[in-house]
Scaffold this motif. Structure first.
Motif, PDB file in Angstrom:
ATOM      1  N   TRP A  59       0.804  -1.223   0.000  1.00  0.00           N
ATOM      2  CA  TRP A  59       0.000   0.000   0.000  1.00  0.00           C
ATOM      3  C   TRP A  59       0.838   1.275   0.000  1.00  0.00           C
ATOM      4  N   GLU A  60       2.098   1.165   0.373  1.00  0.00           N
ATOM      5  CA  GLU A  60       2.952   2.361   0.390  1.00  0.00           C
ATOM      6  C   GLU A  60       3.773   2.518  -0.885  1.00  0.00           C
ATOM      7  N   ARG A  61       3.609   1.592  -1.836  1.00  0.00           N
ATOM      8  CA  ARG A  61       4.247   1.790  -3.148  1.00  0.00           C
ATOM      9  C   ARG A  61       3.690   3.082  -3.734  1.00  0.00           C
ATOM     10  N   ALA A  62       4.463   3.764  -4.557  1.00  0.00           N
ATOM     11  CA  ALA A  62       4.060   5.111  -4.966  1.00  0.00           C
ATOM     12  C   ALA A  62       4.260   5.367  -6.450  1.00  0.00           C
ATOM     13  N   CYS A  63       3.670   6.472  -6.860  1.00  0.00           N
ATOM     14  CA  CYS A  63       3.832   7.002  -8.214  1.00  0.00           C
ATOM     15  C   CYS A  63       4.063   8.508  -8.079  1.00  0.00           C
ATOM     16  N   HIS A  64       4.346   9.133  -9.198  1.00  0.00           N
ATOM     17  CA  HIS A  64       4.453  10.599  -9.245  1.00  0.00           C
ATOM     18  C   HIS A  64       3.416  11.096 -10.241  1.00  0.00           C
ATOM     19  N   HIS A  65       2.467  11.858  -9.732  1.00  0.00           N
ATOM     20  CA  HIS A  65       1.406  12.427 -10.565  1.00  0.00           C
ATOM     21  C   HIS A  65       1.815  13.854 -10.921  1.00  0.00           C
ATOM     22  N   ALA A  66       1.645  14.214 -12.173  1.00  0.00           N
ATOM     23  CA  ALA A  66       2.095  15.523 -12.657  1.00  0.00           C
ATOM     24  C   ALA A  66       1.484  16.693 -11.884  1.00  0.00           C
ATOM     25  N   ILE A  67       0.277  16.533 -11.394  1.00  0.00           N
ATOM     26  CA  ILE A  67      -0.380  17.623 -10.666  1.00  0.00           C
ATOM     27  C   ILE A  67      -0.378  17.381  -9.161  1.00  0.00           C
ATOM     28  N   ARG A  68      -0.637  16.166  -8.745  1.00  0.00           N
ATOM     29  CA  ARG A  68      -0.797  15.849  -7.324  1.00  0.00           C
ATOM     30  C   ARG A  68       0.505  15.495  -6.614  1.00  0.00           C
ATOM     31  N   GLY A  69       1.574  15.301  -7.378  1.00  0.00           N
ATOM     32  CA  GLY A  69       2.858  14.950  -6.768  1.00  0.00           C
ATOM     33  C   GLY A  69       2.944  13.470  -6.440  1.00  0.00           C
ATOM     34  N   ARG A  70       3.765  13.159  -5.444  1.00  0.00           N
ATOM     35  CA  ARG A  70       3.970  11.762  -5.073  1.00  0.00           C
ATOM     36  C   ARG A  70       2.715  11.241  -4.376  1.00  0.00           C
ATOM     37  N   MET A  71       2.247  10.087  -4.827  1.00  0.00           N
ATOM     38  CA  MET A  71       1.052   9.460  -4.262  1.00  0.00           C
ATOM     39  C   MET A  71       1.331   7.985  -4.023  1.00  0.00           C
TER      40      MET A  71
END
Length: 155
Positions: free
Chosen positions: A115-127
Motif C-alpha cells: 500500500w505504500e508503493r508510490a507514483c508521481h502524478h504531474a499535478i498531485r505529486g507523489r502518491m
C-alpha cells in the motif's frame, strides 16, 4: 479517508449509488446538461466507466514499476472523442459495474506491505497506492454528487 476497508466498502457501493441516481430518468432527462460547461448525467456515467479502466491500469502500474510517472487524464477530450452524448446511460452503467468488479478483485489481492508503493502524478505529486485508492473513492463521491446536481438542473 485512510481506512482501506472503508474505501473498499465505498467502492463496492458506488455502482448501486449511480444506478439509484439514474433510475427512472428518461433519455431526455439523462442527456440534459445543466449548463454549457457541466456534463449531463449520462456523460458523467460514461466518464466514470472510462476512468475506472484508467484507475485500474494505474494501480497495476504502481505495483509493477518503481514510482511510475503519470500525466492527468484529459476527461474533456474523452467526452468528445468517445461521443458520450451518443452513449446509452444504462449500457455505460453496466460496463462501469463490470469494470468496478475487476478493480475490486485486483485491489483485494494487494498485500499490506504494497500500500505504500508510490507514483508521481504531474499535478498531485507523489502518491502512494493508498492515496490513489482514496482518490478513486473520492472520485465516485464527487461524480455521484455531480449527477444529482445535473438531474436537478444545477451545475
Amino acid at each position: 479517508m485512510e481506512n482501506i476497508e472503508k474505501m473498499l466498502a465505498d467502492l463496492e457501493r458506488a455502482p448501486d449509488g449511480f444506478s439509484e441516481a439514474l433510475r427512472g430518468g428518461s433519455e431526455a432527462v439523462l442527456s440534459r446538461r445543466p449548463d454549457e460547461k457541466n456534463w449531463s448525467a449520462k456523460e458523467i456515467v460514461c466518464h466514470v466507466r472510462d476512468t475506472e479502466e484508467y484507475f485500474l491500469s494505474r494501480f497495476q502500474m504502481i505495483l509493477s514499476y518503481d514510482e511510475p510517472k503519470f500525466s492527468p487524464a484529459d476527461a474533456g477530450r474523452w467526452a468528445v472523442e468517445r461521443q458520450y452524448h451518443r452513449n446509452d446511460a444504462g449500457e455505460a452503467l453496466t460496463a462501469f459495474r463490470q469494470r468496478r468488479r475487476e478493480t475490486l478483485v485486483f485491489i483485494k489481492d494487494i498485500k499490506p506491505n504494497q500500500w505504500e508503493r508510490a507514483c508521481h502524478h504531474a499535478i498531485r505529486g507523489r502518491m502512494t497506492l493508498r492515496d490513489y485508492l482514496n482518490l478513486l473513492a473520492g472520485h465516485d463521491k464527487n461524480h455521484l454528487d455531480q449527477i444529482n446536481r445535473a438531474l436537478e438542473g444545477k451545475g
